[in-house]
Design a protein around this motif. Structure first.
Motif, PDB file in Angstrom:
ATOM      1  N   ILE A 156       0.836  -1.206   0.000  1.00 48.30           N
ATOM      2  CA  ILE A 156       0.000   0.000   0.000  1.00 48.30           C
ATOM      3  C   ILE A 156       0.867   1.250   0.000  1.00 48.30           C
ATOM      4  N   VAL A 157       1.884   1.269   0.857  1.00 45.23           N
ATOM      5  CA  VAL A 157       2.752   2.450   0.954  1.00 45.23           C
ATOM      6  C   VAL A 157       3.523   2.655  -0.343  1.00 45.23           C
ATOM      7  N   ARG A 158       4.034   1.594  -0.919  1.00 48.46           N
ATOM      8  CA  ARG A 158       4.781   1.734  -2.185  1.00 48.46           C
ATOM      9  C   ARG A 158       3.893   2.323  -3.277  1.00 48.46           C
ATOM     10  N   GLY A 159       2.660   1.843  -3.397  1.00 48.49           N
ATOM     11  CA  GLY A 159       1.763   2.383  -4.408  1.00 48.49           C
ATOM     12  C   GLY A 159       1.460   3.857  -4.199  1.00 48.49           C
ATOM     13  N   GLN A 160       1.246   4.261  -2.955  1.00 50.73           N
ATOM     14  CA  GLN A 160       0.992   5.669  -2.671  1.00 50.73           C
ATOM     15  C   GLN A 160       2.223   6.530  -2.951  1.00 50.73           C
ATOM     16  N   VAL A 161       3.406   6.022  -2.613  1.00 51.53           N
ATOM     17  CA  VAL A 161       4.633   6.783  -2.841  1.00 51.53           C
ATOM     18  C   VAL A 161       4.868   6.985  -4.335  1.00 51.53           C
ATOM     19  N   LEU A 162       4.647   5.961  -5.135  1.00 54.82           N
ATOM     20  CA  LEU A 162       4.819   6.106  -6.580  1.00 54.82           C
ATOM     21  C   LEU A 162       3.860   7.139  -7.156  1.00 54.82           C
ATOM     22  N   SER A 163       2.689   7.286  -6.548  1.00 54.73           N
ATOM     23  CA  SER A 163       1.727   8.279  -7.015  1.00 54.73           C
ATOM     24  C   SER A 163       2.079   9.690  -6.542  1.00 54.73           C
ATOM     25  N   LEU A 164       2.691   9.804  -5.371  1.00 51.88           N
ATOM     26  CA  LEU A 164       2.943  11.119  -4.782  1.00 51.88           C
ATOM     27  C   LEU A 164       4.293  11.717  -5.157  1.00 51.88           C
ATOM     28  N   ARG A 165       5.245  10.890  -5.518  1.00 58.90           N
ATOM     29  CA  ARG A 165       6.599  11.425  -5.714  1.00 58.90           C
ATOM     30  C   ARG A 165       6.723  12.309  -6.950  1.00 58.90           C
ATOM     31  N   SER A 166       5.750  12.241  -7.873  1.00 59.44           N
ATOM     32  CA  SER A 166       5.780  13.102  -9.060  1.00 59.44           C
ATOM     33  C   SER A 166       4.981  14.383  -8.873  1.00 59.44           C
ATOM     34  N   ARG A 167       4.434  14.617  -7.696  1.00 59.08           N
ATOM     35  CA  ARG A 167       3.656  15.839  -7.462  1.00 59.08           C
ATOM     36  C   ARG A 167       4.575  17.062  -7.406  1.00 59.08           C
ATOM     37  N   ASP A 168       3.971  18.234  -7.647  1.00 66.06           N
ATOM     38  CA  ASP A 168       4.753  19.476  -7.706  1.00 66.06           C
ATOM     39  C   ASP A 168       5.354  19.838  -6.355  1.00 66.06           C
ATOM     40  N   HIS A 169       4.642  19.577  -5.255  1.00 64.12           N
ATOM     41  CA  HIS A 169       5.178  19.978  -3.958  1.00 64.12           C
ATOM     42  C   HIS A 169       6.397  19.144  -3.586  1.00 64.12           C
ATOM     43  N   VAL A 170       6.454  17.896  -4.068  1.00 60.96           N
ATOM     44  CA  VAL A 170       7.642  17.075  -3.829  1.00 60.96           C
ATOM     45  C   VAL A 170       8.801  17.580  -4.673  1.00 60.96           C
ATOM     46  N   ALA A 171       8.531  17.916  -5.941  1.00 58.84           N
ATOM     47  CA  ALA A 171       9.587  18.465  -6.795  1.00 58.84           C
ATOM     48  C   ALA A 171      10.102  19.797  -6.268  1.00 58.84           C
ATOM     49  N   ALA A 172       9.194  20.617  -5.733  1.00 58.53           N
ATOM     50  CA  ALA A 172       9.623  21.899  -5.173  1.00 58.53           C
ATOM     51  C   ALA A 172      10.512  21.697  -3.950  1.00 58.53           C
ATOM     52  N   ALA A 173      10.183  20.731  -3.124  1.00 55.67           N
ATOM     53  CA  ALA A 173      11.024  20.453  -1.956  1.00 55.67           C
ATOM     54  C   ALA A 173      12.410  19.980  -2.374  1.00 55.67           C
ATOM     55  N   ARG A 174      12.480  19.167  -3.428  1.00 51.51           N
ATOM     56  CA  ARG A 174      13.787  18.711  -3.895  1.00 51.51           C
ATOM     57  C   ARG A 174      14.603  19.857  -4.477  1.00 51.51           C
ATOM     58  N   LEU A 175      13.927  20.745  -5.243  1.00 51.26           N
ATOM     59  CA  LEU A 175      14.640  21.902  -5.790  1.00 51.26           C
ATOM     60  C   LEU A 175      15.110  22.847  -4.693  1.00 51.26           C
ATOM     61  N   ALA A 176      14.392  22.870  -3.572  1.00 45.09           N
ATOM     62  CA  ALA A 176      14.791  23.730  -2.462  1.00 45.09           C
ATOM     63  C   ALA A 176      15.951  23.158  -1.667  1.00 45.09           C
ATOM     64  N   GLY A 177      16.411  21.968  -2.035  1.00 48.39           N
ATOM     65  CA  GLY A 177      17.560  21.382  -1.357  1.00 48.39           C
ATOM     66  C   GLY A 177      17.216  20.444  -0.223  1.00 48.39           C
ATOM     67  N   ALA A 178      15.968  19.979  -0.144  1.00 47.25           N
ATOM     68  CA  ALA A 178      15.583  19.060   0.931  1.00 47.25           C
ATOM     69  C   ALA A 178      16.272  17.710   0.733  1.00 47.25           C
ATOM     70  N   THR A 179      16.684  17.121   1.822  1.00 48.83           N
ATOM     71  CA  THR A 179      17.331  15.810   1.778  1.00 48.83           C
ATOM     72  C   THR A 179      16.303  14.730   1.456  1.00 48.83           C
ATOM     73  N   PRO A 180      16.734  13.570   0.957  1.00 53.79           N
ATOM     74  CA  PRO A 180      15.765  12.492   0.680  1.00 53.79           C
ATOM     75  C   PRO A 180      14.968  12.075   1.907  1.00 53.79           C
ATOM     76  N   THR A 181      15.602  12.121   3.077  1.00 53.08           N
ATOM     77  CA  THR A 181      14.880  11.760   4.301  1.00 53.08           C
ATOM     78  C   THR A 181      13.774  12.761   4.598  1.00 53.08           C
ATOM     79  N   ARG A 182      14.077  14.049   4.420  1.00 50.60           N
ATOM     80  CA  ARG A 182      13.058  15.069   4.660  1.00 50.60           C
ATOM     81  C   ARG A 182      11.925  14.966   3.648  1.00 50.60           C
ATOM     82  N   VAL A 183      12.267  14.689   2.382  1.00 48.91           N
ATOM     83  CA  VAL A 183      11.227  14.529   1.369  1.00 48.91           C
ATOM     84  C   VAL A 183      10.326  13.353   1.708  1.00 48.91           C
ATOM     85  N   ALA A 184      10.932  12.261   2.178  1.00 44.85           N
ATOM     86  CA  ALA A 184      10.142  11.068   2.474  1.00 44.85           C
ATOM     87  C   ALA A 184       9.209  11.283   3.652  1.00 44.85           C
TER      88      ALA A 184
END
Length: 352
Positions: free
Chosen positions: A225-253
């Protein structure tokens, strides 16, 4: 230029103005549609909607089966927590033998009607041993609920961590964890649990061992269940914005993606509780679960199968309580799943 030509010329500007107004109106409609489409796109690209606790509570309360499940499950938890107080009020304990309350000439059948029910023993006594049935029942609820909740915590914890790793990791890690999840789900956990519980020394705490074994073989559904939700959420704009802002993978997760998987994980955790209670009762019924003198409902049912004619109450009490508790948690889990599901909003409004 004749007079007959003037009206025709007069009508030409009017037609131009009319066409201009129509063009402006069409342009406004197109612009509005574009703005609406952009708004929809922004909503879809943003973080998933999170229901407030008050909205979830209102929807759960509106579901009558869920209310019944919540009331009975809460009562079972309260009785389990207050087991020492309740047995103190009765004046009994779950381990003291009362041989004078059973008829040894008839094989240990309790004396008196309804299994020896009296003012001192509210639900009667246990056949052969004379131990108080009420005390063993409330303490058995404590063990059953403790094992079920502890196993669910292990299952959800492992499932969330491995599901996040599979969804955010690379292709190799995703494939490896996917095959491991399939293996855990397909593995005959009951057979392995019986074998493992039979060889572990009795000095190891049995309830803790049950939690660990059930948790180690029950995290596969949560991970999927978690894997399916993560695959759906990781392409969202707020996740991409957090990565562009320099957030670590742990913080993004844990800050951007994990809040979006809380609702389905919470619903699935509520379903795991009755399943774990049945598993604990089954293992105790087979004699590899909680060992005497520690009481549990499954252990009581294992001993009660030979007394369903001589002392029916000894069978009915743990069986009925186990059935009602599992049913209540199942109804509560179904109501909670409906309350947390965004797709059920339209259905709930039409039902109202």
């Amino acid at each position: 230029m004749t007079r007959s030509d003037r009206p025709a010329r007069g009508t030409t500007p009017g037609r131009a103005v009319g066409r201009g107004e129509e063009a402006i109106a069409v342009g406004a409609q197109v612009g509005t549609a574009q703005v609406g489409t952009a708004g929809v796109g922004t909503t879809e690209a943003g973080p998933p909607p999170v229901r407030s606790a008050r909205a979830v509570w209102r929807r759960v309360v509106a579901d009558r089966p869920a209310v019944f499940g919540m009331v009975f499950a809460g009562l079972a938890v309260l009785v389990a927590l207050a087991a020492p107080l309740l047995t103190m009020l009765e004046g009994q304990d779950p381990v003291t033998f009362h041989p004078e309350l059973v008829d040894s000439a008839r094989g240990g059948v309790p004396l008196g009607s309804f299994g020896g029910v009296s003012a001192d023993h509210w639900l009667g006594v246990e056949p052969q041993t004379g131990r108080d049935l009420f005390a063993r029942t409330v303490y058995g609820a404590r063990i059953s609920l403790l094992v079920a909740v502890g196993a669910a915590v292990v299952q959800v914890g492992l499932g969330v961590l491995l599901g996040l790793a599979a969804g955010l990791g690379g292709r190799w890690l995703d494939n490896a964890l996917g095959r491991l999840t399939d293996l855990v789900i397909a593995f005959p956990s009951l057979i392995f649990s019986v074998a493992l519980l039979a060889i572990v020394p009795d000095s190891f705490p049995r309830p803790l061992l049950l939690m660990l074994i059930m948790g180690m073989f029950g995290w596969g559904g949560t991970a999927r269940i978690v894997r399916g939700q993560v695959l759906s959420l990781r392409s969202r704009d707020h996740v991409a914005a957090a990565r562009l802002a320099g957030a670590t993978p742990t913080r993004v997760a844990f800050r951007e993606i994990l809040p979006g998987v809380v609702a389905p994980v919470l619903s699935y955790a509520a379903i795991l509780l009755p399943s774990n209670m049945i598993s604990e009762a089954g293992l105790s019924f087979l004699g590899v679960g909680v060992r005497p003198p520690t009481p549990s409902w499954g252990q009581m049912l294992s001993k009660a199968t030979t007394w369903f004619r001589g002392d029916p109450l000894y069978v009915l009490v743990p069986a009925t309580l186990l059935f009602l508790t599992v049913l209540s948690f199942s109804l509560l889990a179904d109501g909670l799943r409906t309350a947390l599901d965004p797709r059920a909003t339209g259905v709930a409004r039409r039902a109202e």
